[in-house]
Motif scaffolding. Structure first.
Motif, mmCIF file in Angstrom:
data_model
loop_
_atom_site.group_PDB
_atom_site.id
_atom_site.type_symbol
_atom_site.label_atom_id
_atom_site.label_comp_id
_atom_site.label_asym_id
_atom_site.label_seq_id
_atom_site.Cartn_x
_atom_site.Cartn_y
_atom_site.Cartn_z
ATOM 1 N N GLN A 104 0.833 -1.205 0.000
ATOM 2 C CA GLN A 104 0.000 0.000 0.000
ATOM 3 C C GLN A 104 0.872 1.261 0.000
ATOM 4 O O GLN A 104 0.559 2.245 -0.667
ATOM 5 C CB GLN A 104 -0.933 0.005 1.213
ATOM 6 N N LYS A 107 2.347 1.609 -3.448
ATOM 7 C CA LYS A 107 1.283 2.068 -4.341
ATOM 8 C C LYS A 107 1.064 3.574 -4.192
ATOM 9 O O LYS A 107 0.942 4.303 -5.185
ATOM 10 C CB LYS A 107 -0.011 1.305 -4.023
ATOM 11 N N LYS A 108 1.066 4.043 -2.961
ATOM 12 C CA LYS A 108 0.876 5.466 -2.691
ATOM 13 C C LYS A 108 1.999 6.289 -3.332
ATOM 14 O O LYS A 108 1.744 7.323 -3.953
ATOM 15 C CB LYS A 108 0.851 5.685 -1.169
ATOM 16 N N LEU A 110 3.942 5.422 -5.891
ATOM 17 C CA LEU A 110 3.845 5.355 -7.354
ATOM 18 C C LEU A 110 2.746 6.280 -7.871
ATOM 19 O O LEU A 110 2.928 6.977 -8.876
ATOM 20 C CB LEU A 110 3.594 3.915 -7.807
ATOM 21 N N GLN A 111 1.613 6.285 -7.190
ATOM 22 C CA GLN A 111 0.513 7.157 -7.595
ATOM 23 C C GLN A 111 0.921 8.630 -7.477
ATOM 24 O O GLN A 111 0.634 9.431 -8.364
ATOM 25 C CB GLN A 111 -0.730 6.885 -6.742
ATOM 26 N N LYS A 112 1.615 8.954 -6.402
ATOM 27 C CA LYS A 112 2.075 10.327 -6.210
ATOM 28 C C LYS A 112 3.035 10.718 -7.333
ATOM 29 O O LYS A 112 2.926 11.809 -7.904
ATOM 30 C CB LYS A 112 2.762 10.483 -4.848
ATOM 31 N N LEU A 114 3.238 9.494 -10.378
ATOM 32 C CA LEU A 114 2.510 9.657 -11.645
ATOM 33 C C LEU A 114 1.681 10.941 -11.667
ATOM 34 O O LEU A 114 1.621 11.623 -12.680
ATOM 35 C CB LEU A 114 1.632 8.433 -11.920
ATOM 36 N N GLU A 115 1.067 11.280 -10.547
ATOM 37 C CA GLU A 115 0.282 12.511 -10.474
ATOM 38 C C GLU A 115 1.159 13.735 -10.706
ATOM 39 O O GLU A 115 0.790 14.644 -11.448
ATOM 40 C CB GLU A 115 -0.407 12.630 -9.106
ATOM 41 N N LYS A 162 7.452 6.022 -16.421
ATOM 42 C CA LYS A 162 5.992 6.046 -16.436
ATOM 43 C C LYS A 162 5.384 4.670 -16.739
ATOM 44 O O LYS A 162 4.567 4.177 -15.955
ATOM 45 C CB LYS A 162 5.480 7.084 -17.438
ATOM 46 N N GLU A 166 3.262 2.456 -14.022
ATOM 47 C CA GLU A 166 1.884 2.051 -14.310
ATOM 48 C C GLU A 166 1.733 0.538 -14.261
ATOM 49 O O GLU A 166 0.746 0.018 -13.714
ATOM 50 C CB GLU A 166 1.466 2.583 -15.686
ATOM 51 N N LEU A 169 1.833 -0.576 -10.636
ATOM 52 C CA LEU A 169 0.559 -0.268 -9.980
ATOM 53 C C LEU A 169 -0.509 -1.302 -10.305
ATOM 54 O O LEU A 169 -1.276 -1.716 -9.426
ATOM 55 C CB LEU A 169 0.057 1.113 -10.416
#
Length: 172
Positions: A104, A107-108, A110-112, A114-115, A162, A166, A169
């Motif tokens: 988790q 994941k957080k 990686l999402q950050k 990408l954002e 990127k 992805e 994720l």
């Protein structure tokens, strides 16, 4: 685990505990004043009013219905409640930042990434000021350090990172 908040120490206290503590405090003030008078007898007249105040406070603390003792007691209750609430909030944030499932957390991150990375203008112009490169657009200069780090890494790194991020994720 080193970052995990420590629970506040539970202090079991009663009004009588506070009464004894406050009486001891005033008794200490009285003794210090008496010692001062012994050392400097010329202060006895000036200290008389102070000693009277100390004796009034001491009498108030002995009263079972003392409003001051009640106020100290309520303050301790509020402080203990606030400390507990603060601890619970820190634990909540700690659980968010350090989830028991490490996936988790990854994941957080990686999402950050990408954002942030999708908002980076890799063609942003730089200028030199005082031997330091800064963005021409003030808007970019005010961006978060993570945004600037992605910019410094460059478009080539982003184009490789990127799809990797992805894919990771989706696997998480």
């Amino acid at each position: 685990m080193a970052a995990k908040p420590v629970a506040p120490e539970k202090k079991v206290f009663t009004k009588e505990d506070i009464r004894k503590e406050k009486q001891a405090e005033v008794q200490k003030w009285i003794k210090q004043s008496q010692d001062l008078i012994k050392q400097m007898p010329q202060l006895e007249k000036d200290m008389k009013k102070t000693m009277e105040e100390y004796n009034k406070i001491q009498a108030d603390y002995k009263d079972p219905d003392s409003k001051m003792i009640e106020a100290y007691y309520q303050q301790k209750l509020r402080t203990e409640k606030e400390e507990q609430a603060s601890y619970e909030e820190r634990v909540k944030k700690w659980n968010e930042n350090y989830p028991s499932d490490h996936k988790q957390r990854i994941k957080k991150y990686l999402q950050k990434y990408l954002e942030i990375a999708t908002t980076v203008d890799f063609d942003a112009a730089l200028t030199e000021k005082s031997g330091k490169k800064i963005f021409v657009k003030l808007e970019y200069e005010r961006k978060h350090p993570d945004w600037k780090m992605v910019y410094r890494a460059g478009k080539e790194v982003y184009e490789v990172a990127k799809p990797f991020a992805e894919q990771w994720l989706m696997e998480l």
